[in-house]
Design a protein around this motif. Structure first.
Motif, mmCIF file in Angstrom:
data_model
loop_
_atom_site.group_PDB
_atom_site.id
_atom_site.type_symbol
_atom_site.label_atom_id
_atom_site.label_comp_id
_atom_site.label_asym_id
_atom_site.label_seq_id
_atom_site.Cartn_x
_atom_site.Cartn_y
_atom_site.Cartn_z
ATOM 1 N N ARG A 79 1.265 -1.173 0.179
ATOM 2 C CA ARG A 79 -0.419 0.017 0.451
ATOM 3 C C ARG A 79 0.778 1.206 -0.122
ATOM 4 N NH1 ARG A 79 -4.201 -0.217 4.823
ATOM 5 N NH2 ARG A 79 -5.303 -0.848 3.225
ATOM 6 N N VAL A 81 1.276 5.142 0.267
ATOM 7 C CA VAL A 81 0.786 6.097 0.809
ATOM 8 C C VAL A 81 0.870 7.218 1.904
ATOM 9 C CG1 VAL A 81 -0.274 4.187 3.110
ATOM 10 C CG2 VAL A 81 1.981 5.388 3.530
ATOM 11 N N THR A 87 -4.456 6.161 1.904
ATOM 12 C CA THR A 87 -3.948 4.972 0.701
ATOM 13 C C THR A 87 -3.477 5.795 -0.634
ATOM 14 O OG1 THR A 87 -4.549 3.401 1.721
ATOM 15 C CG2 THR A 87 -4.211 3.005 -0.344
ATOM 16 N N GLU A 90 -3.353 0.858 -4.082
ATOM 17 C CA GLU A 90 -2.829 -1.252 -3.288
ATOM 18 C C GLU A 90 -1.927 -1.417 -3.670
ATOM 19 O OE1 GLU A 90 -7.040 -1.976 -1.030
ATOM 20 O OE2 GLU A 90 -4.996 -0.590 0.085
ATOM 21 N N TRP A 243 -0.931 -4.539 5.542
ATOM 22 C CA TRP A 243 0.039 -4.032 4.955
ATOM 23 C C TRP A 243 1.322 -3.723 5.170
ATOM 24 C CZ3 TRP A 243 -2.620 -3.918 0.538
ATOM 25 C CH2 TRP A 243 -4.025 -4.338 0.026
ATOM 26 N N ARG A 245 3.137 -1.064 3.841
ATOM 27 C CA ARG A 245 3.404 0.402 3.959
ATOM 28 C C ARG A 245 4.401 1.284 3.427
ATOM 29 N NH1 ARG A 245 0.619 2.366 9.549
ATOM 30 N NH2 ARG A 245 2.599 0.402 9.683
ATOM 31 N N ARG A 419 -0.872 5.097 -9.276
ATOM 32 C CA ARG A 419 -2.524 5.137 -8.524
ATOM 33 C C ARG A 419 -3.017 4.383 -10.230
ATOM 34 N NH1 ARG A 419 -3.266 9.729 -7.687
ATOM 35 N NH2 ARG A 419 -3.187 9.960 -5.441
#
Length: 451
Positions: A79, A81, A87, A90, A243, A245, A419
């Motif tokens: 994920r 961040v 978020t 992910e 996760w 991160r 993304r």
């Protein structure tokens, strides 16, 4: 008349992943194995490693897959961040042998090493591997050979080498020296133990291998990727999840937090460096100097930076490295051979280091059991493994710098890219970006060589 034979003695430097994995297979083929490790005891620390593709198949053939699965970190995916922890994108963990930035079999390096050592440690009666902790190789002198080979002979030996048809699999068991070979071996000096003779020496002691340097000098090179990473274990909080991160800050900085199976968090701080100068500097820094440097670089990074810095200040397992790849034009010299990161480190950002070590150990052991002469075995090992290694070392364009942007605009652009890659429309592109070439090696079957 029964002709007496002696077991081929193999000394392995390094008790991480590649060394114990090699010892496991050599033990199955009847070799006598010893591992020397400079650390005073087995190092059970370290970060998450992936067991993918060919590496996973090796674990399966070792009968260790269930044990590895039981020791996995529980990481559910990756994920990305932002500064507040929200978020950005992910990617769930892979569900196949090779898929995803987080592999289906994700385990701590130390936990995997513990499993491998547990399967190989000797029983004191001549079975299994002898481990010598708290020592290291300081000198290697190869005796001149008189006549034939090192003595790993197996059912495939005649076909592989066109060797003496009078020395067969029946008269020369796998892992023993052929009668009349006349080979003398390698005399090894240690920091503490007395000199000792072995038939073969394997350098499996990592990217900065001191054993490699004794034999190959500066011939192998370490290609800097322009990134330095510091790692440590920090306390887990109620706000942490399972996760992986990943947070980016301008200035080529990133912070990652990953779950483990021990109720703590494995943290890493990375920053972009000068490729031509930084490796030597990192190697010379003390832990105290590194902590001060991390404060200087990350104090204003945002997100969980202050928490991680505080954790690093109190951690007893902080270590750091300049990320690079080992490029070696040859992996063997006489009776000495390189394995794992000492031979072909692909770097942590490749996601392939553990799979390369496991597959390389399997192939090297199988080739030694298949051939009369170590030169033929080493040539077979390199012929099979080098294409796999070259593909693993071929990182996606711009990696790792593309994942560590230096400007705020660069961070925004990177976030837009991940993304997009996480959407269904661009799912195939995202999988291509995050999945290493772990299946690019078809493993030979050496099962017929076992006694």
């Amino acid at each position: 008349m029964t002709i007496p034979t002696t077991r081929t003695r193999v000394l392995i430097s390094g008790a991480s992943i590649a060394g114990p994995a090699l010892a496991y297979w050599l033990d199955r083929y009847g070799f006598e194995t010893t591992i020397v490790e400079r650390a005073p005891e087995l190092r059970t620390g370290g970060q998450n490693v992936d067991v993918r593709g060919a590496g996973r198949e090796v674990v399966r053939r070792m009968g260790l897959e269930d044990d590895v699965r039981a020791a996995t970190t529980g990481e559910v995916g990756t994920r990305f961040v932002g500064p507040t922890g929200g978020t950005v994108a992910e990617f769930p963990a892979g569900t196949s042998d090779s898929g995803g930035a987080t592999a289906e079999l994700e385990i701590l390096r130390g936990d995997l090493a513990r499993l491998l050592v547990g399967r190989t440690r000797g029983d004191g009666r001549g079975h299994g591997t002898t481990y010598r902790f708290g020592d290291r190789i300081t000198g290697i002198r190869e005796d001149d050979e008189v006549g034939g080979g090192v003595g790993a002979a197996g059912p495939a030996a005649d076909a592989a080498t066109g060797g003496d048809p009078t020395t067969t699999a029946a008269s020369t068991p796998v892992g023993t020296a052929p009668p009349g070979s006349g080979s003398r071996g390698v005399v090894v000096s240690f920091e503490y133990a007395p000199d000792e003779r072995f038939d073969l020496v394997v350098a499996a002691d990592g990217i900065g291998s001191s054993t490699r340097r004794l034999v190959f000098g500066d011939e192998p090179t370490i290609r800097s990727l322009g990134l330095e990473t510091s790692y440590a274990t920090i306390p887990r909080t109620a706000a942490d999840d399972d996760w992986w991160r990943w947070y980016n800050a301008a200035g080529g900085r990133s912070i990652t937090l990953r779950p483990d199976a021990h109720g703590t968090i494995r943290a890493a701080m990375s920053f972009v460096t000068d490729r031509t100068r930084e490796r030597g500097r990192a190697e010379r820094r003390t832990v105290a100097e590194q902590r001060a440097r991390l404060h200087e670089i990350f104090d204003d990074a945002g997100w969980e930076a202050r928490r991680v810095l505080d954790g690093f200040d109190h951690a007893d397992d902080l270590y750091f490295e300049s990320i690079g790849q080992v490029r070696a034009p040859r992996w063997s010299s006489g009776r000495v051979v390189l394995l794992g990161d000492a031979a072909y480190c692909a770097s942590p950002v490749s996601g392939m280091g553990t799979s390369l070590s496991l597959a390389g150990a399997y192939v090297l052991a199988g080739e030694l059991a298949s051939h009369r002469h170590h030169r033929d075995a080493f040539a077979g090992y390199e012929r099979l493994m080098r294409p796999y290694v070259e593909q693993a070392q071929q990182l996606p364009p711009g990696v790792p710098r593309v994942a560590n942007p230096t400007s705020r605009a660069g961070v925004a652009l990177f976030h837009a890219g991940v993304r997009l890659a996480s959407t269904r429309v661009a799912g195939r592109l995202g999988a291509r970006f995050s999945t290493p070439p772990a299946d690019a090696l078809e493993l030979p079957d050496y099962a017929h060589l076992e006694p």
